[in-house]
Motif scaffolding. Sequence first.
Motif, PDB file in Angstrom:
ATOM      1  N   MET A  55      13.199  71.720  12.874  1.00  0.00           N
ATOM      2  CA  MET A  55      12.902  71.861  11.461  1.00  0.00           C
ATOM      3  C   MET A  55      13.162  73.313  11.048  1.00  0.00           C
ATOM      4  O   MET A  55      12.895  74.237  11.811  1.00  0.00           O
ATOM      5  N   ILE A  56      13.680  73.471   9.858  1.00  0.00           N
ATOM      6  CA  ILE A  56      13.963  74.805   9.333  1.00  0.00           C
ATOM      7  C   ILE A  56      12.638  75.533   9.107  1.00  0.00           C
ATOM      8  O   ILE A  56      11.722  74.998   8.480  1.00  0.00           O
ATOM      9  N   LEU A  57      12.535  76.755   9.613  1.00  0.00           N
ATOM     10  CA  LEU A  57      11.296  77.526   9.564  1.00  0.00           C
ATOM     11  C   LEU A  57      10.806  77.742   8.132  1.00  0.00           C
ATOM     12  O   LEU A  57       9.610  77.612   7.853  1.00  0.00           O
ATOM     13  N   GLU A  58      11.713  78.054   7.211  1.00  0.00           N
ATOM     14  CA  GLU A  58      11.313  78.298   5.821  1.00  0.00           C
ATOM     15  C   GLU A  58      10.679  77.064   5.203  1.00  0.00           C
ATOM     16  O   GLU A  58       9.786  77.161   4.367  1.00  0.00           O
ATOM     17  N   ILE A  59      11.132  75.883   5.613  1.00  0.00           N
ATOM     18  CA  ILE A  59      10.562  74.643   5.079  1.00  0.00           C
ATOM     19  C   ILE A  59       9.205  74.377   5.719  1.00  0.00           C
ATOM     20  O   ILE A  59       8.249  74.018   5.030  1.00  0.00           O
ATOM     21  N   SER A  60       9.113  74.569   7.037  1.00  0.00           N
ATOM     22  CA  SER A  60       7.871  74.249   7.739  1.00  0.00           C
ATOM     23  C   SER A  60       6.690  75.114   7.285  1.00  0.00           C
ATOM     24  O   SER A  60       5.555  74.647   7.290  1.00  0.00           O
ATOM     25  N   ASN A  61       6.945  76.331   6.859  1.00  0.00           N
ATOM     26  CA  ASN A  61       5.825  77.183   6.443  1.00  0.00           C
ATOM     27  C   ASN A  61       5.765  77.394   4.921  1.00  0.00           C
ATOM     28  O   ASN A  61       5.014  78.240   4.446  1.00  0.00           O
ATOM     29  N   LEU A  62       6.513  76.613   4.168  1.00  0.00           N
ATOM     30  CA  LEU A  62       6.562  76.784   2.715  1.00  0.00           C
ATOM     31  C   LEU A  62       5.212  76.559   2.053  1.00  0.00           C
ATOM     32  O   LEU A  62       4.760  77.386   1.252  1.00  0.00           O
ATOM     33  N   LYS A  63       4.550  75.460   2.378  1.00  0.00           N
ATOM     34  CA  LYS A  63       3.256  75.173   1.730  1.00  0.00           C
ATOM     35  C   LYS A  63       2.216  76.236   2.092  1.00  0.00           C
ATOM     36  O   LYS A  63       1.392  76.600   1.252  1.00  0.00           O
ATOM     37  N   GLN A  64       2.274  76.748   3.321  1.00  0.00           N
ATOM     38  CA  GLN A  64       1.354  77.817   3.727  1.00  0.00           C
ATOM     39  C   GLN A  64       1.591  79.067   2.879  1.00  0.00           C
ATOM     40  O   GLN A  64       0.652  79.671   2.374  1.00  0.00           O
ATOM     41  N   ARG A  65       2.862  79.416   2.705  1.00  0.00           N
ATOM     42  CA  ARG A  65       3.188  80.594   1.893  1.00  0.00           C
ATOM     43  C   ARG A  65       2.794  80.385   0.434  1.00  0.00           C
ATOM     44  O   ARG A  65       2.345  81.305  -0.232  1.00  0.00           O
ATOM     45  N   MET A  66       2.943  79.148  -0.052  1.00  0.00           N
ATOM     46  CA  MET A  66       2.543  78.859  -1.436  1.00  0.00           C
ATOM     47  C   MET A  66       1.038  79.008  -1.611  1.00  0.00           C
ATOM     48  O   MET A  66       0.580  79.463  -2.662  1.00  0.00           O
ATOM     49  N   SER A  67       0.262  78.639  -0.577  1.00  0.00           N
ATOM     50  CA  SER A  67      -1.202  78.743  -0.676  1.00  0.00           C
ATOM     51  C   SER A  67      -1.663  80.197  -0.721  1.00  0.00           C
ATOM     52  O   SER A  67      -2.764  80.485  -1.186  1.00  0.00           O
ATOM     53  N   GLU A  68      -0.820  81.106  -0.260  1.00  0.00           N
ATOM     54  CA  GLU A  68      -1.158  82.527  -0.280  1.00  0.00           C
ATOM     55  C   GLU A  68      -0.868  83.159  -1.632  1.00  0.00           C
ATOM     56  O   GLU A  68      -1.199  84.317  -1.873  1.00  0.00           O
ATOM     57  N   GLY A  69      -0.218  82.411  -2.511  1.00  0.00           N
ATOM     58  CA  GLY A  69       0.082  82.912  -3.857  1.00  0.00           C
ATOM     59  C   GLY A  69       1.487  83.479  -3.933  1.00  0.00           C
ATOM     60  O   GLY A  69       2.167  83.667  -2.931  1.00  0.00           O
ATOM     61  N   GLY A  70       1.921  83.684  -5.152  1.00  0.00           N
ATOM     62  CA  GLY A  70       3.256  84.218  -5.354  1.00  0.00           C
ATOM     63  C   GLY A  70       3.788  83.856  -6.729  1.00  0.00           C
ATOM     64  O   GLY A  70       3.068  83.344  -7.583  1.00  0.00           O
ATOM     65  N   ASN A  71       5.061  84.090  -6.918  1.00  0.00           N
ATOM     66  CA  ASN A  71       5.710  83.861  -8.198  1.00  0.00           C
ATOM     67  C   ASN A  71       6.149  82.401  -8.307  1.00  0.00           C
ATOM     68  O   ASN A  71       6.862  81.894  -7.437  1.00  0.00           O
ATOM     69  N   TRP A  72       5.753  81.730  -9.403  1.00  0.00           N
ATOM     70  CA  TRP A  72       6.078  80.318  -9.619  1.00  0.00           C
ATOM     71  C   TRP A  72       7.582  80.097  -9.584  1.00  0.00           C
ATOM     72  O   TRP A  72       8.070  79.193  -8.916  1.00  0.00           O
ATOM     73  N   GLN A  73       8.321  80.934 -10.306  1.00  0.00           N
ATOM     74  CA  GLN A  73       9.776  80.770 -10.391  1.00  0.00           C
ATOM     75  C   GLN A  73      10.444  80.987  -9.040  1.00  0.00           C
ATOM     76  O   GLN A  73      11.386  80.279  -8.690  1.00  0.00           O
ATOM     77  N   SER A  74       9.931  81.936  -8.263  1.00  0.00           N
ATOM     78  CA  SER A  74      10.495  82.184  -6.930  1.00  0.00           C
ATOM     79  C   SER A  74      10.327  80.974  -6.026  1.00  0.00           C
ATOM     80  O   SER A  74      11.258  80.578  -5.312  1.00  0.00           O
ATOM     81  N   PHE A  75       9.127  80.369  -6.057  1.00  0.00           N
ATOM     82  CA  PHE A  75       8.900  79.173  -5.249  1.00  0.00           C
ATOM     83  C   PHE A  75       9.772  78.020  -5.742  1.00  0.00           C
ATOM     84  O   PHE A  75      10.316  77.261  -4.951  1.00  0.00           O
ATOM     85  N   HIS A  76       9.908  77.891  -7.045  1.00  0.00           N
ATOM     86  CA  HIS A  76      10.760  76.845  -7.612  1.00  0.00           C
ATOM     87  C   HIS A  76      12.194  76.997  -7.109  1.00  0.00           C
ATOM     88  O   HIS A  76      12.818  76.034  -6.651  1.00  0.00           O
ATOM     89  N   ASP A  77      12.715  78.213  -7.196  1.00  0.00           N
ATOM     90  CA  ASP A  77      14.091  78.473  -6.745  1.00  0.00           C
ATOM     91  C   ASP A  77      14.238  78.239  -5.244  1.00  0.00           C
ATOM     92  O   ASP A  77      15.254  77.723  -4.781  1.00  0.00           O
ATOM     93  N   GLU A  78      13.204  78.597  -4.486  1.00  0.00           N
ATOM     94  CA  GLU A  78      13.253  78.418  -3.042  1.00  0.00           C
ATOM     95  C   GLU A  78      13.254  76.930  -2.675  1.00  0.00           C
ATOM     96  O   GLU A  78      14.003  76.500  -1.795  1.00  0.00           O
TER      97      GLU A  78
END
Length: 187
Positions: free
Chosen positions: A1-24
């Motif tokens: 599994m691609i690492l960026e996908i596997s930890n995406l929800k974890q990174r989202m729970s830590e907060g960040g920019n809505w548009q950045s997550f959308h683009d990612e």
Amino acid sequence: MILEISNLKQRMSEGGNWQSFHDEITALHTKATTEEEYVILLEAHAILVELSKSCFDDATYRRLLPIIASEYLLLLNKEATQNGLVNSNLLERITRREVETGRLDPNDEFRKLAVAGEDMIGKTSGVTAHKCKHGDWFFYGMSFATILVYGLEMISWSPLWLIVIGLVAGWKINERERSKIKNLRAH
């Protein structure tokens, strides 16, 4: 599994920019190859939709909601795409999965169309003819004609008439292959 996908929800729970997550999410969806990766990205997209309620004012959220809903359906279509075409059987399975997880309403028009598409086209598991894409045999015919043209040109004979023969032969072979597949689906 691609690492960026596997930890995406974890990174989202830590907060960040809505548009950045959308683009990612959009970018990672083009890299996903397994159902598990697609599901994680769709779950992240659903989380993003929920977050948008608190990220935007009511007027912006109401304008954004149809766009987000359309984007969700596009993600489903992209997951069901094989060789540049949406596979109706795969789309039906994907929408069934989405209904079972609660991300898609069972009475949604998209779900109904996916079911109707599978019923109309039928199960393709029995199709054994080799794949037939528009232009495959056309390409072979034109390649053969081109080789003949250069070969005949060396002996000083005008072979331009072979281009027409190549076009017709390529078209005939392509139609024959397409009718084989059509006949197999009919039975």
